[in-house]
Design a protein around this motif. Structure first.
Motif, PDB file in Angstrom:
ATOM      1  N   GLY A 146       0.819  -1.205   0.000  1.00 19.60           N
ATOM      2  CA  GLY A 146       0.000   0.000   0.000  1.00 19.60           C
ATOM      3  C   GLY A 146       0.851   1.253   0.000  1.00 19.60           C
ATOM      4  O   GLY A 146       0.324   2.365   0.008  1.00 19.60           O
ATOM      5  N   THR A 147       2.182   1.084  -0.010  1.00 22.13           N
ATOM      6  CA  THR A 147       3.092   2.224  -0.106  1.00 22.13           C
ATOM      7  C   THR A 147       3.945   2.068  -1.357  1.00 22.13           C
ATOM      8  O   THR A 147       4.164   0.959  -1.852  1.00 22.13           O
ATOM      9  CB  THR A 147       4.028   2.313   1.114  1.00 22.13           C
ATOM     10  N   ARG A 148       4.451   3.190  -1.840  1.00 24.89           N
ATOM     11  CA  ARG A 148       5.262   3.159  -3.053  1.00 24.89           C
ATOM     12  C   ARG A 148       6.656   2.578  -2.794  1.00 24.89           C
ATOM     13  O   ARG A 148       7.348   2.200  -3.741  1.00 24.89           O
ATOM     14  CB  ARG A 148       5.371   4.570  -3.647  1.00 24.89           C
ATOM     15  N   GLY A 149       7.049   2.503  -1.526  1.00 25.71           N
ATOM     16  CA  GLY A 149       8.360   1.951  -1.206  1.00 25.71           C
ATOM     17  C   GLY A 149       8.373   0.435  -1.081  1.00 25.71           C
ATOM     18  O   GLY A 149       9.452  -0.171  -0.998  1.00 25.71           O
ATOM     19  N   ALA A 150       7.206  -0.190  -1.065  1.00 30.20           N
ATOM     20  CA  ALA A 150       7.135  -1.647  -0.886  1.00 30.20           C
ATOM     21  C   ALA A 150       7.756  -2.363  -2.088  1.00 30.20           C
ATOM     22  O   ALA A 150       7.479  -2.030  -3.235  1.00 30.20           O
ATOM     23  CB  ALA A 150       5.685  -2.081  -0.712  1.00 30.20           C
ATOM     24  N   GLN A 151       8.585  -3.362  -1.797  1.00 31.88           N
ATOM     25  CA  GLN A 151       9.253  -4.145  -2.849  1.00 31.88           C
ATOM     26  C   GLN A 151       8.418  -5.404  -3.121  1.00 31.88           C
ATOM     27  O   GLN A 151       8.871  -6.528  -2.899  1.00 31.88           O
ATOM     28  CB  GLN A 151      10.663  -4.529  -2.387  1.00 31.88           C
TER      29      GLN A 151
END
Length: 276
Positions: A21-26
């Motif tokens: 749910g975040t843009r940083g999640a891989q």
């Protein structure tokens, strides 16, 4: 033949801080890991779905949904999924204690290893004084962390062009700032003390995005790390031995997606609710 049929079989998998749910999640790397490893019991040690970020704006691309679907597919094939709630997915704490299908929601749980040890599994945010007593400050810190991750993206685009490996600004900063180092040490000591209070032999946690496996005053301390910066998880082998898996965050063009094993010493939330 499915991915799970070809996956390496271990006794247990421990993974935390995916921050879907975040843009940083891989998410793509998480999916690679879940395809490569399988176990009859999988522990999600908190902050799997980032409810804090989703409240401020919906972002849940297909790759994030694929991770949820992959976990649910493992459950359908017989794996037991234990979801330990964290601070970023604290909206699930109202449902702690519920079981549906092969999924169990808990705030904490005791895991018994193959060699008979009892380990407390808990996210760890309840031992973070900032999260407990000044949530506004924690939210500000979360914003600053998001900015650092955005800087990481720019820096690593340049590094890729120079054929350099992935580098995490936020992880580097945490290890360089004295107060952050002291905070990590105090956090580890508090979690070890909580394990002793539960008459356990050790603790498995997440929260601080700093993977570790060490002995603290005779107790085992394992932090599973995260899948935003370091991309780490722990697996328990069938003899009770624990191993940290550090999945590669950067691969040169043409390289096969082979996991790097580091030897250590002594569907979104709505899909889960719908499944219930």
């Amino acid at each position: 033949m499915s991915d799970d049929d070809e996956a390496k079989q271990v006794r247990s998998i421990f993974i935390s801080d995916l921050h879907l749910g975040t843009r940083g999640a891989q998410a793509d790397l998480v999916l690679e890991f879940l395809r490569a490893y399988d176990a009859p019991q999988i522990y999600l040690v908190g902050d799997i779905i980032d409810g804090w970020r989703l409240k401020s704006g919906w972002y849940f691309p297909q790759a994030h949904n694929d991770v949820i679907q992959k976990l649910l597919r493992k459950v359908r094939k017989g794996s037991k999924l234990i979801y330990v709630t964290g601070n970023h997915d604290d909206f699930l704490r109202d449902f702690a204690g519920l079981q549906f299908g092969g999924i169990t929601l808990v705030d904490e749980i005791i895991h018994e290893t193959a060699d008979g040890k009892r380990l407390l599994v808990i996210h760890g945010d309840l031992f973070d004084l900032v999260v407990r007593n000044a949530k506004w400050l924690a939210l500000m810190g979360d914003w600053a962390y998001t900015v650092a991750l955005a800087c990481n993206t720019v820096v690593n685009k340049v590094r890729r062009r120079l054929h350099l490996p992935h580098w995490s600004l936020s992880a580097w900063a945490k290890l360089k700032v004295k107060n952050a180092v002291n905070y990590i040490g105090e956090f580890e000591t508090c979690l070890a003390a909580e394990a002793r209070r539960h008459h356990a032999d050790g603790v498995i946690c997440g929260h601080i995005h700093h993977a570790a496996h060490r002995e603290i005053e005779g107790l085992t301390y394992i932090n599973t790390g995260d899948w935003v910066e370091s991309c780490t998880a722990f697996v328990e082998h069938h003899d009770g031995r624990f191993e940290m898996i550090r999945w590669p965050q950067y691969r040169l063009k043409g390289e096969a997606p082979v996991p790097v094993v580091v030897k250590v010493r002594p569907e979104p939330a709505a899909a889960l609710v719908e499944a219930a």
